[in-house]
Scaffold this active site. Structure first.
Site, PDB file in Angstrom:
ATOM      1  CG  ASP A  50      -2.205   0.866   0.865  1.00 35.75           C
ATOM      2  OD1 ASP A  50      -2.152   1.646  -0.111  1.00 35.75           O
ATOM      3  OD2 ASP A  50      -3.216   0.779   1.579  1.00 35.75           O
TER       4      ASP A  50
HETATM    5  C1  BGC Z   1      -5.052   3.280   0.055  1.00 35.96           C
HETATM    6  C2  BGC Z   1      -5.271   2.251  -1.029  1.00 35.96           C
HETATM    7  C3  BGC Z   1      -5.153   2.907  -2.381  1.00 35.96           C
HETATM    8  C4  BGC Z   1      -3.782   3.541  -2.481  1.00 35.96           C
HETATM    9  C5  BGC Z   1      -3.497   4.156  -3.830  1.00 35.96           C
HETATM   10  C6  BGC Z   1      -3.802   4.100  -0.164  1.00 35.96           C
HETATM   11  O1  BGC Z   1      -3.748   5.179   0.693  1.00 35.96           O
HETATM   12  O2  BGC Z   1      -5.015   2.624   1.308  1.00 35.96           O
HETATM   13  O3  BGC Z   1      -6.526   1.638  -0.857  1.00 35.96           O
HETATM   14  O4  BGC Z   1      -5.369   1.979  -3.396  1.00 35.96           O
HETATM   15  O5  BGC Z   1      -3.686   4.534  -1.494  1.00 35.96           O
HETATM   16  O6  BGC Z   1      -4.217   5.303  -4.029  1.00 35.96           O
END
Ligand code: BGC
Length: 749
Positions: free
Chosen positions: A289
């Site tokens: 993530d």
């Molecule tokens: C979130 C994810 C997301 C990623 C990319 C993160 O902060 O937890 O769910 O896909 O950002 O935007």
């Protein structure tokens, strides 16, 4: 030398492991191993690096600083993927940088959060889950894929499959609610919608199951927090939807920000290597993530960023989203022998495999089609699909004396509530590509029914200032000046439609709440208006279950309209005026009070269940245990009668049938739900577990008989060693319209 040895070993192992497949898969394996054998370590690490978009690529190139570095990295084959670049022209230009400049010309994969629609926004995923309509959910994902792929994208960071029992957690809006069975079915449907049968088609994209794992169990419902759960909950509740997506062929996974039982998920070898890539045989790749590799240091796990890169790579996190840790440290970690080259070879191969299946090696610009982008983005067909999904997602929570539907003519109707004229809030939270204010507001939707006389007043403002994904919304808690006007209007009207609840940016990432009441001054407004005119229908809009206990005690009708996306106002109006008979059922329990949270229907019996006489049982002295609305609950304008529950069994297979009759005055749809209880087992099981459902269209006066079959697959469970077992004995089989109102038969297997 050491590197060469491991490299050869990997190619050997890789070829043996993957070479038994079909001709197509051996061609794929050959292609990947040939390419890997040509790549330098830096290029392999490059595949494992993902950057976020950093400038308007069709403009001049960045001159200096971080942007320049990223730009040069792409040109030098040191970047495998970009996120947050969108639009056919932008993606094409960015792809060109990699393909035309880097030594091997390996195309990048372009990811984006297409969570509930791209430009045509569908209901938030929790709302879609309320439809219990797998086909519609699949179609909704397909519409999103069609729009996103025309805009150059070939990878969405969805579905989010985190089971959660805690409505305080803002990200419940992104998932399918509290139940592992419903969650698994929906997770698979979403993957099928995004990926289709042919991943290389230019209208399908790679899905990404997230957040692996247990992110929905963060303590106190606070986002990014710690999860501490036992093996039974992990195997029986958290993991099933993830596994369902692997079975559905999902191509990528994203790990999570949280630590699970002391190990941050990004560095969790057990989850990523043993379970996902080992037991489940997942052959795609895992992306971290955002910045979660760096966060290993902040968690107090890795000593520094170099250690963080080492832990994450060794644990099986294949791609680094925006930590820049792989890029900085992986090559030297291999030289120092702290990360084996086979780890990098495997990760790069997994990433190349997904690119191969997307067809990017045949045509790196396959997903960039400006004409298609212009033609299909927010097309009538897509909006119609969004409308259909929105209607199906609405849940009728209360309808005393058939207060709804409202007559289409001759009434003086007041519409009150800040949300009612919003064209932004109904879009929900993950709307990065959506045009500002592109939702149909409730006011606009209602205005189509022009036989009544409507007046609108805001009542109280819910929020003020910026409505943006990255900023916290400021809630009005002081300015009551509009209440008087609302009361006056209510007095002059026959019916009051009150549109209250949460703004779309009050749920989602980093939007945890410590209360679940109507935010701001809306409760005060509701009570004042009700006193002036009790003929109130509450149109609730929310990204999570709310404790609307007062409303349930007082107002005659309540519909839960979540955040329904682009077509929100049309969908709600059709339900209010009876052009659509609601059939949604809650995928998540609505608590009676915040103190009950976490609350969920599939809880255990405990050693001290209900006792009418004495105080010594598991309860609160100041609050019932019962939810406000249970899991699976939702009404219709018609009524359904359940009868003739027949349960029979032979050789550990249970046959169940039930007859459902539409006894009301409307044609309608009903979700028939089947639950089981395993009374005594080596690991204690919940008092109820959903094991099947069927959504039926039943005309008024008509009866339909539904049959279910349950086998050991449904009747068993995971023991604390993670092994799925079935234990014969006493089982309850329960069927009904929700998790509370059930007909039951007990059988012995
Ligand atoms: C979130 C994810 C997301 C990623 C990319 C993160 O902060 O937890 O769910 O896909 O950002 O935007």
């Amino acid at each position: 030398m050491r590197i060469l040895f491991f490299s050869c070993l990997f190619v050997l192992l890789y070829n043996t492991t993957f070479s038994q497949g079909t001709d197509a898969s051996s061609k794929e394996n050959q292609f990947i191993s040939d390419l890997i054998s040509k790549m330098t370590i830096e290029e392999k690490v490059g595949q494992m690096t993902q950057y976020t978009g950093f400038f308007d690529i069709t403009g001049p190139a960045p001159i200096s600083g971080d942007n320049r570095r990223k730009y040069d990295d792409i040109k030098n084959g040191r970047v495998g993927s970009m996120l947050n670049v969108k639009g056919a022209d932008q993606v094409r230009a960015m792809q060109k940088l990699a393909v035309e400049n880097s030594r091997l010309g390996i195309p990048m994969i372009f990811g984006y959060d297409v969570i509930h629609g791209y430009k045509t926004i569908s209901p938030i995923p929790l709302a879609e889950a309320a439809s219990w309509d797998l086909q519609a959910i699949q179609r909704s994902a397909r519409v999103a894929a069609t729009e996103a792929t025309a805009a150059g994208l070939n990878w969405t960071f969805a579905p989010m499959v985190d089971i959660s029992r805690d409505a305080r957690w803002g990200r419940v809006m992104e998932g399918a609610g509290e139940d592992p069975y419903l969650g698994s079915r929906i997770a698979a449907a979403r993957v099928q919608g995004f990926q289709g049968d042919d991943l290389s088609a230019n209208y399908t994209l790679a899905a990404c199951t997230k957040h692996f794992a247990a992110y929905g169990f963060v303590e106190s419902g606070k986002d990014y927090n710690t999860a501490d759960i036992g093996t039974s909950t992990l195997y029986n509740v958290v993991l099933p939807p993830f596994k369902a997506t692997v079975d559905a062929g999902v191509m990528t996974f994203m790990n999570s920000f949280n630590e699970l039982n002391g190990i941050p998920a990004t560095a969790d070898k057990f989850l990523q290597r043993n379970v996902l890539k080992g037991d489940w045989g997942f052959d795609g790749f895992v992306v971290s993530d955002w910045g979660s590799i760096d966060e290993l240091v902040i968690h107090g796990y890795a000593q520094d960023e170099e250690h963080a890169a080492q832990y994450a790579a060794n644990a099986g996190s294949d791609m680094d989203m925006e930590s820049h840790a792989y890029k900085e440290y992986l090559v030297s970690l291999i030289e120092k022998g702290r990360v084996d080259i086979s780890v990098v070879d495997e990760a790069a191969s997994r990433i190349l495999r997904v690119k191969y299946r997307l067809g990017l090696f045949d045509d790196p610009y396959r997903y960039c089609d400006e004409t298609r982008e212009r033609e299909i983005t927010m097309s009538k067909e897509n909006k119609d699909a969004a409308l259909d999904m929105a209607r199906k997602s609405i849940v009728l929570l209360k309808n005393d004396k058939s207060f709804l539907p409202i007559s289409k003519s001759g009434k003086k109707i007041a519409i009150i509530g800040h949300l009612a004229d919003s064209e932004s809030s109904p879009l929900g939270n993950w709307i990065l590509a959506a045009d500002d204010n592109s939702a149909v507001s409730l006011l606009e939707g209602i205005s189509k029914y022009d036989g009544n006389e409507y007046s609108y007043t805001q009542g109280v403002r819910l929020y003020e200032g910026r409505e943006k994904f990255i900023y916290e919304l400021k809630i009005n808690t002081e300015d009551r000046s509009g209440i008087e006007q609302a009361v006056k209007l209510a007095k002059e009207s026959d019916i009051v439609i009150m549109n209250l609840g949460e703004h779309g940016f009050m749920s989602g990432e980093a939007r945890s709440r410590a209360t679940l009441s109507l935010p701001g001054l809306q409760q005060e407004l509701l009570e004042a208006v009700y006193e002036a005119n009790p003929n109130v229908v509450l149109v609730l809009q929310t990204g999570r279950p709310l404790t609307i206990t007062w409303a349930d005690d007082h107002v005659p009708a309540i519909i839960n309209a979540w955040q329904l996306g682009t077509e929100s106002g049309h969908a709600i109006a059709q339900v209010l005026f009876g052009d659509y008979n609601p059939s949604g059922k809650l995928p998540m329990t609505f608590p009676s009070s915040i103190g009950q949270v976490p609350i969920y229907y599939n809880h255990k019996n405990t050693g001290r269940p209900y006792n009418a006489d004495l105080v010594f049982w598991s309860h609160y002295i100041d609050q019932t245990n019962a939810p406000l609305y249970p899991f699976g609950f939702g009404l219709s304008y018609t009524s359904f009668k359940y009868e003739n529950l027949i349960v029979s069994s032979s050789q550990n297979t249970v046959e169940v049938s039930i007859t459902v009759t539409n006894t009301g005055n409307y044609d309608g749809e009903e979700v028939v739900q089947i639950y089981i209880r395993d009374h005594h087992s080596s690991v204690v099981r919940p008092i109820k577990e959903l094991k099947g459902f069927e959504k039926l269209a039943i005309k008024k006066g008509e009866s339909k008989t539904v049959k279910f079959q349950l086998s050991e697959k449904e009747l068993g469970f995971f023991n604390n060693q993670g092994k799925y077992i079935f234990e014969p004995g006493k089982f309850s089989i329960m069927v009904g319209p929700n998790s509370t109102d059930l007909m039951e038969q007990v059988i012995e297997l």
